[in-house]
Write a protein that holds these residues in place. Structure first.
Motif, short mmCIF file in Angstrom:
data_model
loop_
_atom_site.label_atom_id
_atom_site.label_comp_id
_atom_site.label_asym_id
_atom_site.label_seq_id
_atom_site.Cartn_x
_atom_site.Cartn_y
_atom_site.Cartn_z
N LEU A 73 0.73 -1.10 -0.04
CA LEU A 73 -0.10 0.05 -0.02
C LEU A 73 0.98 1.09 0.08
O LEU A 73 1.47 1.70 1.05
CB LEU A 73 -1.09 -0.08 1.09
N ILE A 74 0.75 2.01 -0.78
CA ILE A 74 1.64 3.39 -0.78
C ILE A 74 0.45 4.40 -1.20
O ILE A 74 -0.78 4.48 -1.54
CB ILE A 74 1.95 3.36 -1.97
N CYS A 75 1.16 5.67 0.37
CA CYS A 75 0.33 7.03 -0.23
C CYS A 75 1.76 7.82 0.41
O CYS A 75 2.55 7.20 1.08
CB CYS A 75 -0.23 6.84 1.31
N HIS A 76 1.21 8.91 0.49
CA HIS A 76 1.65 9.73 0.90
C HIS A 76 1.53 10.35 2.44
O HIS A 76 0.10 9.54 3.57
CB HIS A 76 1.31 11.56 0.65
N PRO A 77 3.11 9.90 3.37
CA PRO A 77 2.83 10.73 4.57
C PRO A 77 2.06 10.83 5.33
O PRO A 77 1.61 9.95 7.19
CB PRO A 77 4.40 10.36 4.85
N LYS A 78 1.31 12.22 5.63
CA LYS A 78 0.17 12.58 5.43
C LYS A 78 -0.80 12.52 5.81
O LYS A 78 -1.77 12.77 6.26
CB LYS A 78 0.53 14.21 5.24
N CYS A 79 -1.60 11.10 5.29
CA CYS A 79 -1.80 10.95 4.71
C CYS A 79 -3.63 10.13 6.35
O CYS A 79 -4.65 10.08 6.23
CB CYS A 79 -2.30 9.26 3.39
N PHE B 19 -1.09 -4.43 6.09
CA PHE B 19 -0.53 -4.28 4.57
C PHE B 19 1.12 -3.84 4.78
O PHE B 19 1.52 -3.61 5.46
CB PHE B 19 -0.99 -2.49 3.75
N ASN B 20 1.42 -4.05 3.86
CA ASN B 20 3.17 -3.52 3.49
C ASN B 20 2.80 -1.98 3.52
O ASN B 20 2.88 -1.61 1.89
CB ASN B 20 3.97 -4.88 2.55
#
Length: 259
Positions: free
Chosen positions: A80-86, A112-113
Motif C-alpha cells: 500500500l503506497i501513500c503520502h505520509p500525511k494521509c 499491509f506492507n
C-alpha cells in the motif's frame, strides 16, 4: 492500459454508486487498485463486473479522505503506497465533521506492507506515484473548506496521483485533485520525463464555472490533451464547461476504459 471503474459518484446500469472513487488499473504488467471508496461497494461492483481483485500488485491511496480510503478496512495484505500525511485527523470547517480515514496508520501498517513517500515513488518502469505535488499556479489550491486539529487550515498536502507512460504520451489518474489539475500534470511531466499529455482521469475538485475551471480547460487545450475524464468531486457547473470544450460525459461506475 485498462481502467475499470469500481466506484464513482454516478451509477452504471447494474453497478450502484457512492460518493467515492476506486479504479482498477492494468498497465505495464501490473494490476493496481487506486483508492477504495468509502465502503465495500468497490468489492461488490468488482464481483458484478467479473473482476478478480485478489491478485492486486499494489494499492495506491491518493489521499487521506474517507471517501477514498475507508474501503481499506475490507482488505489486507500486499503493498500500500501513500503520502505520509494521509493519516492526519481532518474535519470539515463548517460543522467539524470528521472526514479523515477510519483506520489509523498503525492499523493500516499492521495489515499491509505500508510504503509512505512524499517523493515520487516508482512502481514500475512506466508507472510512478507522484508523491507531494508542488503548488505553483496562482489559481489552484488557494482556499480550503477543511481543517486539522487546532483549527489549522488543511490544504490536503497529501493529495497525490499516479503517472503512467503510454505509447502516445503521459496519462495521469487523480483521486480528488485537491492540489490542482495543472499543478499535478506539470509535476507529472517533470517526474516521468514526458511532455505529451495523452489523458487525465479522476476527481478534478472543480465545483464552479470559475477562473480555476477555465484556466484548467485552457491548459488542457494548449497541451492538446486527447482524453479528458473529470469525475467524482467535479461539480455540475464545471462538468458543463468540460462537456462544451471536450465533449466529456460523466464517468460511471461499471465502465471499463481501454487506451
Amino acid at each position: 492500459m485498462t481502467i475499470s471503474i469500481l466506484t464513482d459518484n454516478s451509477p452504471g446500469g447494474n453497478t450502484p454508486a457512492e460518493h467515492g472513487l476506486s479504479y482498477l488499473i492494468e498497465h505495464d504488467g501490473k494490476r493496481l487498485l487506486f483508492d477504495t471508496g468509502q465502503s465495500d461497494l468497490f468489492l461488490k461492483n468488482a464481483g458484478t463486473m467479473g473482476i478478480d481483485i485478489t491478485n492486486i500488485d499494489t494499492i495506491i491511496l491518493s489521499h487521506g479522505h474517507f471517501d477514498h480510503g475507508d474501503g481499506l478496512q475490507y482488505l489486507s495484505g500486499g503493498n500500500l503506497i501513500c503520502h505520509p500525511k494521509c493519516f492526519v485527523k481532518r474535519y470539515r470547517k463548517y460543522d467539524y465533521s470528521y472526514i479523515g480515514l477510519k483506520n489509523s496508520k498503525d492499523e493500516i501498517a499492521g495489515r499491509f506492507n505500508l510504503i509512505t513517500s512524499s517523493a515520487p515513488y516508482q512502481i514500475s518502469e512506466k508507472i510512478i506515484f507522484l508523491g507531494e505535488i508542488p503548488r505553483l499556479t496562482d489559481f489552484e489550491s488557494k482556499s480550503t473548506s477543511f481543517i486539522l486539529d487546532g483549527d489549522i487550515p488543511d490544504f490536503v498536502m497529501d493529495d497525490s496521483a499516479i503517472a503512467l507512460l503510454l505509447e502516445d504520451g503521459l496519462f495521469v489518474i487523480t483521486g480528488c485533485g485537491h492540489s490542482g489539475i495543472v499543478n499535478i500534470l506539470e509535476h507529472a511531466k517533470k517526474v516521468i520525463g514526458e511532455n505529451t499529455i495523452y489523458g487525465v482521469m479522476g476527481g478534478f475538485h472543480l465545483k464552479k464555472a470559475d477562473r480555476q475551471t477555465k484556466e484548467t480547460i485552457r491548459y488542457l487545450q494548449k497541451n492538446r490533451v486527447a482524453h479528458v475524464y473529470p469525475s467524482h468531486c467535479t461539480g455540475n457547473p464545471a462538468l458543463g464547461l468540460f462537456h462544451e470544450n471536450f465533449g466529456t460525459k460523466k464517468v460511471k461506475t461499471g465502465e471499463i476504459f481501454t487506451f
